[in-house]
Enzyme design. Structure first.
Site, PDB file in Angstrom:
ATOM      1  N   CYS A   2       0.847  -1.190   0.000  1.00 55.73           N
ATOM      2  CA  CYS A   2       0.000   0.000   0.000  1.00 55.73           C
ATOM      3  C   CYS A   2       0.887   1.246   0.000  1.00 55.73           C
ATOM      4  O   CYS A   2       1.924   1.292   0.660  1.00 55.73           O
ATOM      5  CB  CYS A   2      -0.936   0.097   1.192  1.00 55.73           C
ATOM      6  N   ARG A  27       3.983  -0.377  -4.752  1.00 57.08           N
ATOM      7  CA  ARG A  27       3.729  -0.891  -3.398  1.00 57.08           C
ATOM      8  C   ARG A  27       2.396  -1.630  -3.307  1.00 57.08           C
ATOM      9  O   ARG A  27       2.078  -2.227  -2.280  1.00 57.08           O
ATOM     10  CB  ARG A  27       3.720   0.269  -2.397  1.00 57.08           C
ATOM     11  N   TRP A  79      -2.809  -2.766  -1.658  1.00 55.01           N
ATOM     12  CA  TRP A  79      -2.544  -4.197  -1.807  1.00 55.01           C
ATOM     13  C   TRP A  79      -3.446  -4.870  -0.783  1.00 55.01           C
ATOM     14  O   TRP A  79      -3.264  -4.718   0.418  1.00 55.01           O
ATOM     15  CB  TRP A  79      -1.073  -4.509  -1.523  1.00 55.01           C
ATOM     16  N   ASN A 105      -1.914   2.174   5.624  1.00 55.00           N
ATOM     17  CA  ASN A 105      -1.051   1.094   5.167  1.00 55.00           C
ATOM     18  C   ASN A 105      -0.708   0.263   6.392  1.00 55.00           C
ATOM     19  O   ASN A 105      -0.227   0.810   7.382  1.00 55.00           O
ATOM     20  CB  ASN A 105       0.209   1.701   4.532  1.00 55.00           C
ATOM     21  N   GLY A 106      -0.981  -1.039   6.357  1.00 57.59           N
ATOM     22  CA  GLY A 106      -0.692  -1.884   7.519  1.00 57.59           C
ATOM     23  C   GLY A 106      -1.877  -2.777   7.821  1.00 57.59           C
ATOM     24  O   GLY A 106      -2.768  -2.942   6.988  1.00 57.59           O
ATOM     25  N   GLU A 486      17.098 -18.275  -6.651  1.00 53.91           N
ATOM     26  CA  GLU A 486      16.760 -16.898  -7.014  1.00 53.91           C
ATOM     27  C   GLU A 486      16.312 -16.815  -8.479  1.00 53.91           C
ATOM     28  O   GLU A 486      15.364 -16.103  -8.811  1.00 53.91           O
ATOM     29  CB  GLU A 486      17.979 -15.992  -6.736  1.00 53.91           C
ATOM     30  N   GLU A 493       7.865 -15.252 -10.451  1.00 52.71           N
ATOM     31  CA  GLU A 493       7.087 -14.074 -10.039  1.00 52.71           C
ATOM     32  C   GLU A 493       6.753 -13.142 -11.185  1.00 52.71           C
ATOM     33  O   GLU A 493       5.696 -12.507 -11.167  1.00 52.71           O
ATOM     34  CB  GLU A 493       7.730 -13.331  -8.863  1.00 52.71           C
ATOM     35  N   HIS A 509      16.431 -37.203  -6.278  1.00 51.55           N
ATOM     36  CA  HIS A 509      15.744 -37.657  -5.055  1.00 51.55           C
ATOM     37  C   HIS A 509      14.250 -37.370  -5.113  1.00 51.55           C
ATOM     38  O   HIS A 509      13.584 -37.409  -4.088  1.00 51.55           O
ATOM     39  CB  HIS A 509      16.386 -37.001  -3.827  1.00 51.55           C
ATOM     40  N   LYS A 607       5.603  -4.466  -3.498  1.00 52.01           N
ATOM     41  CA  LYS A 607       6.925  -4.246  -2.900  1.00 52.01           C
ATOM     42  C   LYS A 607       6.743  -3.971  -1.407  1.00 52.01           C
ATOM     43  O   LYS A 607       5.702  -3.461  -1.004  1.00 52.01           O
ATOM     44  CB  LYS A 607       7.521  -3.008  -3.584  1.00 52.01           C
TER      45      LYS A 607
HETATM   46  C1  F6R Z   1      11.431 -10.985  -4.939  1.00 50.72           C
HETATM   47  C2  F6R Z   1      11.296  -9.984  -3.902  1.00 50.72           C
HETATM   48  C3  F6R Z   1      10.891 -10.437  -2.545  1.00 50.72           C
HETATM   49  C4  F6R Z   1      11.677  -9.654  -1.483  1.00 50.72           C
HETATM   50  C5  F6R Z   1      11.157  -9.995  -0.088  1.00 50.72           C
HETATM   51  C6  F6R Z   1      11.956  -9.314   0.989  1.00 50.72           C
HETATM   52  O1  F6R Z   1      11.811 -10.418  -6.133  1.00 50.72           O
HETATM   53  O2  F6R Z   1      11.463  -8.825  -4.120  1.00 50.72           O
HETATM   54  O3  F6R Z   1      11.066 -11.799  -2.383  1.00 50.72           O
HETATM   55  O4  F6R Z   1      13.020  -9.967  -1.594  1.00 50.72           O
HETATM   56  O5  F6R Z   1       9.817  -9.610   0.019  1.00 50.72           O
HETATM   57  O6  F6R Z   1      11.943  -7.937   0.821  1.00 50.72           O
HETATM   58  P1  F6R Z   1      13.022  -7.007   1.479  1.00 50.72           P
HETATM   59  O7  F6R Z   1      14.329  -7.325   0.867  1.00 50.72           O
HETATM   60  O8  F6R Z   1      12.565  -5.623   1.171  1.00 50.72           O
HETATM   61  O9  F6R Z   1      13.018  -7.302   2.952  1.00 50.72           O
END
Ligand code: F6R
Length: 612
Positions: A2, A27, A79, A105-106, A486, A493, A509, A607
């Site tokens: 958010c 966000r 979000w 937000n929260g 990764e 994603e 396995h 994010k």
């Molecule tokens: C994947 C991604 C997430 C973040 C995770 C932690 O591309 O961005 O997996 O890495 O949500 O976020 P941070 O690093 O901000 O704590």
């Protein structure tokens, strides 16, 4: 998750709020809304989906002349946590009188209790959100002073919040507050702004105040009055952002993700700048603020983080063990915070986070501190909650990461972890010669990343075949195992391809049962002591008809196992994790582009995960 933006001043608020929402959209992007103060009431517009839908709604309903008259407002991009992404659940939310409006937000954890109490008093809720419980509670507490009403309401709240509140009866002010969700105030000339992060402020001001948990601020065009939840005045410093608008724009790239991938020679350079001592073969990490005695007594390192940051931590595990000889564990932050971890004062906890706001990582730090452990943060966002809570650590200086999928933060994190390992290794078991060699290799990282970026077109070609498959595997050993994880995370994603990352030896396995002819298997077959083993694992996949995409080191003998090849520059296995990650970022990017996905804002994601 958010995004909040608020404006109070003399300029028309609408374009400023909309511009801010566009910057904050990463966000959360399932609905958006704004509230504007009219002389005697509050006007709101809300819409489902991206900010563009809200823009259209405002354009249809509010003439430019009307917009020019409205100079105070708050806005939100959501979000969803409580309630589906519908217009009714979009923020802002009113109180019962419809004279108070809130964006939030929260998560309000005790919202059900509050909701039931208010319903018993005759409130009829318009939405399923936790936020509406708060907006109505503020209304219930209102006795002619918005700040006092907000404080009284917040004292009854459990959970996390960053909020901005308007009241039609007090049009000269906005009240904002935070606990657990970020909020930063921007100070302009005769105007003030508030936002969830500075990216929404850079176009207007460089002067900011980062609010702390428990702060409640009254903002007017010329004044910021900060109190605690006991209504006592609090002093907070004004900081300079040091960001320019270019840092939060696409700069000619089709997507933020591509821009951020291509920024990596520079962002890795920034992570290393002034931190490598090539003469002594060590690292200078003043932010760690640790005495040599403190570093010498570290018996174990525990790295905590989530998602991509967790994967960076897993690369760090290899670095700390191989280079410094320090036993290292990596724990998912959500697990660490609830499992009663066994840690003591000789341990060192490193919390990794790009945003510095991830709720579980923040809680893990608090847990580690409770246990009396040394805690260091490895964070990108300066002024973030994790940076402040950790108190000491290292910033990665990657600049704003706008793409929801993390790229440049990962490589910055790994670069700094390598520096930490070098520093610790230098005082422990690393010989002079090995220290100098590693320092020189780390110093070459920007050019090693460039080497991979030059293969962008070739990687796009590899992606063409890969984009046709709905499944993919990524295999690696040693420090390349987390890179495989990764790579799979990036692909799933942003392209919604079902991708699995495995230790190469683990395939047989169980997971190998999933292989069918033509499924792409990305094999991290870089130069390393276990390269032969990696090839054997690739062979096992090939025998089941898999298409092998091999990530190899330049100069290694050619093999006919690979259907496609991506080449890494010659370097040690630990350092190779960074160029290899860049190659997999590009691969994921091109697959997602070919599949027509929303690359910067993938479905269901946002994010900064500020909820548990
Ligand atoms: C994947 C991604 C997430 C973040 C995770 C932690 O591309 O961005 O997996 O890495 O949500 O976020 P941070 O690093 O901000 O704590």
């Amino acid at each position: 998750m958010c995004g909040i933006i608020g404006y109070i001043g003399t300029r028309p608020a609408t374009p400023i709020l909309i511009g801010g929402l566009k910057r904050l959209e990463y966000r959360g992007y399932d609905s958006a809304g704004l509230a504007l103060l009219e002389p005697k009431s509050i006007l709101t517009y809300r819409s489902v989906g991206k900010v563009a839908h809200l823009v259209e709604k405002v354009r249809l309903n509010l003439t430019p002349e009307r917009q020019n008259e409205l100079t105070v407002g708050i806005a939100h991009t959501r979000w969803a946590t409580h309630g589906a992404p519908t217009e009714a659940n979009a923020h802002p939310h009113y109180d019962k009188s419809r004279r108070i409006c809130v964006v939030h937000n929260g998560i309000i954890e005790n919202y059900r209790t509050i909701r039931e109490k208010l319903q018993a008093k005759g409130h009829k809720f318009d939405s399923d959100t936790d936020t509406e419980a708060l907006s109505r509670l503020i209304g219930e507490c209102y006795r002619g002073d918005l700040r006092k009403a907000v404080i009284n309401a917040l004292r009854q709240i459990e959970g996390a919040y960053g909020i901005a509140v308007l009241c039609a009866d007090e049009p000269d002010k906005m009240v904002v507050a935070r606990k657990g969700s970020p909020l930063v105030i921007g100070i302009g000339e005769g105007e003030c702004l508030v936002a969830s992060d500075p990216s929404a402020l850079v176009a207007h001001t460089q002067r900011v105040i980062y609010l702390d948990d428990g702060d409640v601020a009254v903002i007017t065009p010329d004044l910021v009055d900060i109190r605690n939840l006991d209504d006592e005045p609090i002093e907070r410093n004004v900081s300079e952002l040091g960001l320019d608008v270019g840092a939060v724009e696409k700069g000619g790239y089709e997507h933020f993700m591509l821009k951020e991938i291509f920024e990596q020679p520079e962002t890795v350079r920034n992570a290393l700048r002034g931190r490598i001592d090539l003469k002594e073969g060590t690292a200078i990490l003043s932010g760690m603020n640790a005495t040599p005695a403190e570093l010498a007594e570290i018996a174990r390192i525990i790295v905590v983080g989530c998602g991509t940051s967790l994967h960076a931590g897993m690369v760090g595990e290899f670095a700390f063990e191989d280079v410094a000889g320090i036993s290292t564990e990596v724990q998912q932050a959500a697990e660490f915070r609830y499992r009663n971890p066994i840690v003591d004062r000789n341990d060192m906890v490193i919390a990794i986070s790009q945003s510095g706001e991830t709720a579980d990582t923040l809680a893990a730090i608090r847990k580690a501190k409770e246990k009396g452990t040394k805690v260091f943060g490895l964070v990108n966002v300066v002024g973030s909650a994790i940076a402040r809570e950790a108190g000491r650590g290292v910033f990665i200086h990657a600049g704003p990461e706008i793409s929801v999928a993390s790229t440049k933060a990962f490589t910055g994190q790994v670069a700094v972890l390598l520096l930490m390992a070098l520093k610790l290794g230098r005082t422990r078991r690393l010989s002079n010669e090995d220290s100098l060699k590693l320092a020189q290799e780390i110093n070459r990282l920007p050019e090693l990343v460039e080497y991979v970026l030059k293969q962008n077109d070739a990687i796009a070609k590899v992606a063409e075949r890969m984009a046709q498959s709905d499944h993919a595997f990524f295999l690696g050993r040693g420090p390349m195992h987390p890179v495989a994880l990764e790579g799979a995370l990036k692909l799933k994603e942003i392209s919604y391809v079902h991708a699995e990352g495995y230790h190469a030896a683990e395939m047989k396995h169980g997971p190998i049962a999933l292989l069918t002819p033509g499924v792409p298997v990305v094999v991290l077959a870089n130069h390393s002591p276990v390269l032969d083993k990696v090839w054997s694992n690739a062979e096992e996949c090939k025998a089941r008809g898999a298409r092998i995409i091999a990530v190899v080191t330049e100069g290694e003998p050619k093999t006919d196992l690979a259907d496609d090849t991506i080449v890494l520059p010659p370097c040690s296995p630990l350092v190779a994790t960074i160029p290899a990650a860049v190659a997999l970022q590009l691969l994921a990017y091109h697959v997602a582009r070919l599949r027509g996905c929303s690359i910067d804002q993938p479905r269901n994601l946002a994010k900064s995960v500020t909820v548990e």
